[in-house]
Scaffold this motif. Sequence first.
Motif, mmCIF file in Angstrom:
data_model
loop_
_atom_site.group_PDB
_atom_site.id
_atom_site.type_symbol
_atom_site.label_atom_id
_atom_site.label_comp_id
_atom_site.label_asym_id
_atom_site.label_seq_id
_atom_site.Cartn_x
_atom_site.Cartn_y
_atom_site.Cartn_z
ATOM 1 N N ILE A 49 0.839 -1.206 0.000
ATOM 2 C CA ILE A 49 0.000 0.000 0.000
ATOM 3 C C ILE A 49 0.870 1.251 0.000
ATOM 4 C CG2 ILE A 49 -1.634 1.338 1.391
ATOM 5 C CD1 ILE A 49 -2.869 -1.362 2.231
ATOM 6 N N ILE A 50 1.934 1.246 0.800
ATOM 7 C CA ILE A 50 2.849 2.399 0.848
ATOM 8 C C ILE A 50 3.442 2.662 -0.533
ATOM 9 C CG2 ILE A 50 5.082 3.166 1.749
ATOM 10 C CD1 ILE A 50 4.329 1.773 4.391
ATOM 11 N N ILE A 51 3.870 1.614 -1.210
ATOM 12 C CA ILE A 51 4.483 1.772 -2.531
ATOM 13 C C ILE A 51 3.448 2.195 -3.574
ATOM 14 C CG2 ILE A 51 5.617 0.490 -4.399
ATOM 15 C CD1 ILE A 51 7.131 -1.038 -2.192
ATOM 16 N N LEU A 52 2.243 1.638 -3.518
ATOM 17 C CA LEU A 52 1.201 2.035 -4.470
ATOM 18 C C LEU A 52 0.815 3.505 -4.317
ATOM 19 C CD1 LEU A 52 -1.144 -1.083 -4.543
ATOM 20 C CD2 LEU A 52 0.296 -0.217 -6.388
ATOM 21 N N VAL A 53 0.710 3.975 -3.085
ATOM 22 C CA VAL A 53 0.410 5.392 -2.865
ATOM 23 C C VAL A 53 1.564 6.253 -3.362
ATOM 24 C CG1 VAL A 53 0.020 7.145 -1.085
ATOM 25 C CG2 VAL A 53 -1.180 4.966 -0.969
ATOM 26 N N PHE A 54 2.784 5.809 -3.134
ATOM 27 C CA PHE A 54 3.972 6.526 -3.608
ATOM 28 C C PHE A 54 3.950 6.654 -5.134
ATOM 29 C CE2 PHE A 54 8.420 6.295 -5.062
ATOM 30 C CZ PHE A 54 8.898 7.456 -4.486
ATOM 31 N N ILE A 81 1.300 9.128 -6.202
ATOM 32 C CA ILE A 81 1.708 10.529 -6.059
ATOM 33 C C ILE A 81 2.596 10.938 -7.222
ATOM 34 C CG2 ILE A 81 3.076 12.135 -4.658
ATOM 35 C CD1 ILE A 81 2.145 10.527 -2.187
ATOM 36 N N ILE A 82 3.525 10.084 -7.594
ATOM 37 C CA ILE A 82 4.416 10.395 -8.717
ATOM 38 C C ILE A 82 3.613 10.551 -10.002
ATOM 39 C CG2 ILE A 82 6.250 9.445 -10.187
ATOM 40 C CD1 ILE A 82 7.467 8.265 -7.646
ATOM 41 N N CYS A 132 3.133 14.004 -12.274
ATOM 42 C CA CYS A 132 3.462 13.972 -13.711
ATOM 43 C C CYS A 132 2.238 14.312 -14.553
ATOM 44 C CB CYS A 132 4.010 12.603 -14.102
ATOM 45 S SG CYS A 132 5.667 12.274 -13.486
ATOM 46 N N GLY A 133 1.088 13.791 -14.189
ATOM 47 C CA GLY A 133 -0.142 14.072 -14.928
ATOM 48 C C GLY A 133 -0.559 15.525 -14.835
ATOM 49 N N ILE A 134 -0.400 16.126 -13.664
ATOM 50 C CA ILE A 134 -0.738 17.541 -13.503
ATOM 51 C C ILE A 134 0.141 18.404 -14.408
ATOM 52 C CG2 ILE A 134 -0.584 19.475 -11.867
ATOM 53 C CD1 ILE A 134 -1.575 17.524 -9.707
ATOM 54 N N ASN A 135 1.374 18.013 -14.570
ATOM 55 C CA ASN A 135 2.290 18.766 -15.432
ATOM 56 C C ASN A 135 2.091 18.465 -16.911
ATOM 57 O OD1 ASN A 135 3.738 20.304 -13.498
ATOM 58 N ND2 ASN A 135 4.814 18.449 -12.890
ATOM 59 N N GLY A 136 1.178 17.574 -17.246
ATOM 60 C CA GLY A 136 0.859 17.285 -18.643
ATOM 61 C C GLY A 136 1.809 16.316 -19.306
ATOM 62 N N VAL A 186 9.601 14.701 -14.061
ATOM 63 C CA VAL A 186 9.816 13.470 -13.294
ATOM 64 C C VAL A 186 10.614 13.774 -12.023
ATOM 65 C CG1 VAL A 186 10.871 11.181 -13.333
ATOM 66 C CG2 VAL A 186 9.604 11.988 -15.322
ATOM 67 N N CYS A 187 11.591 14.669 -12.137
ATOM 68 C CA CYS A 187 12.355 15.109 -10.959
ATOM 69 C C CYS A 187 11.420 15.757 -9.943
ATOM 70 C CB CYS A 187 13.448 16.081 -11.387
ATOM 71 S SG CYS A 187 14.348 16.824 -10.013
ATOM 72 N N ASP A 188 10.546 16.637 -10.417
ATOM 73 C CA ASP A 188 9.571 17.278 -9.517
ATOM 74 C C ASP A 188 8.687 16.243 -8.840
ATOM 75 O OD1 ASP A 188 10.589 19.720 -10.281
ATOM 76 O OD2 ASP A 188 8.905 20.232 -11.599
ATOM 77 N N ALA A 189 8.244 15.250 -9.590
ATOM 78 C CA ALA A 189 7.357 14.228 -9.041
ATOM 79 C C ALA A 189 8.056 13.423 -7.943
ATOM 80 C CB ALA A 189 6.877 13.296 -10.153
ATOM 81 N N PHE A 190 9.289 13.011 -8.189
ATOM 82 C CA PHE A 190 10.026 12.261 -7.173
ATOM 83 C C PHE A 190 10.317 13.116 -5.953
ATOM 84 C CE2 PHE A 190 10.775 9.009 -10.348
ATOM 85 C CZ PHE A 190 10.793 7.861 -9.581
#
Length: 136
Positions: free
Chosen positions: A10-15, A18-19, A23-27, A42-46
Motif C-alpha cells: 500500500i505504501i508503494i502504491l500510494v507513492f 503521487i508520482i 506527472c499528470g498535472i504537469n501534462g 519526473v524530478c519534480d514528481a520524485f
Amino acid sequence: MKKKIITLSIIILVFIGIILTVCGINGLFTKAIAPKETVRFVCDAFFVAGVLYACIGGLIWASGEGAFDGIGYVMATWKHSIFHNTRDWKKKESYQEYKERRAEKKKEKRVNEVVIIGGSSIVIAAILLLVYNFAF
C-alpha cells in the motif's frame, strides 16, 4: 509477515500514485514535451513524493518516541470522563503511568519504511536534477 507485505504494498502504491499524479498535472501524459522538460517533471514528481514521505515518516518516528503521548493522555482522560459519565475528575492513571504503559507496548524498534522510501526518492530527484542541469 503477510500484514507487513500488505502494508508495504500500500505504501508503494500510494507513492507511485503521487508520482503519477504530479506527472499528470504537469501534462506529461497528454502533451508532447521535450526530453529536458520530461526529466524536470519526473524530478519534480520524485521530489514531491519524497518530501511527503519523509515528513510523514518523521511524524511516525516522533510518535514512536512518545512526542504525542501528552495529547493521547489528554484525549483518553477526556473520553473517559465524557463517555463513562463520571463527574469525580479523579484520574484513574497518572501521566507517568500512562507513559510507562505506552512504552511497554512500543518496546520493539522497527525500521520506518516510509522514511527509507522518501529518502530514496529525494536521492533519485537529486540525480534527475543533475541530469537536467548537465545533460541537456
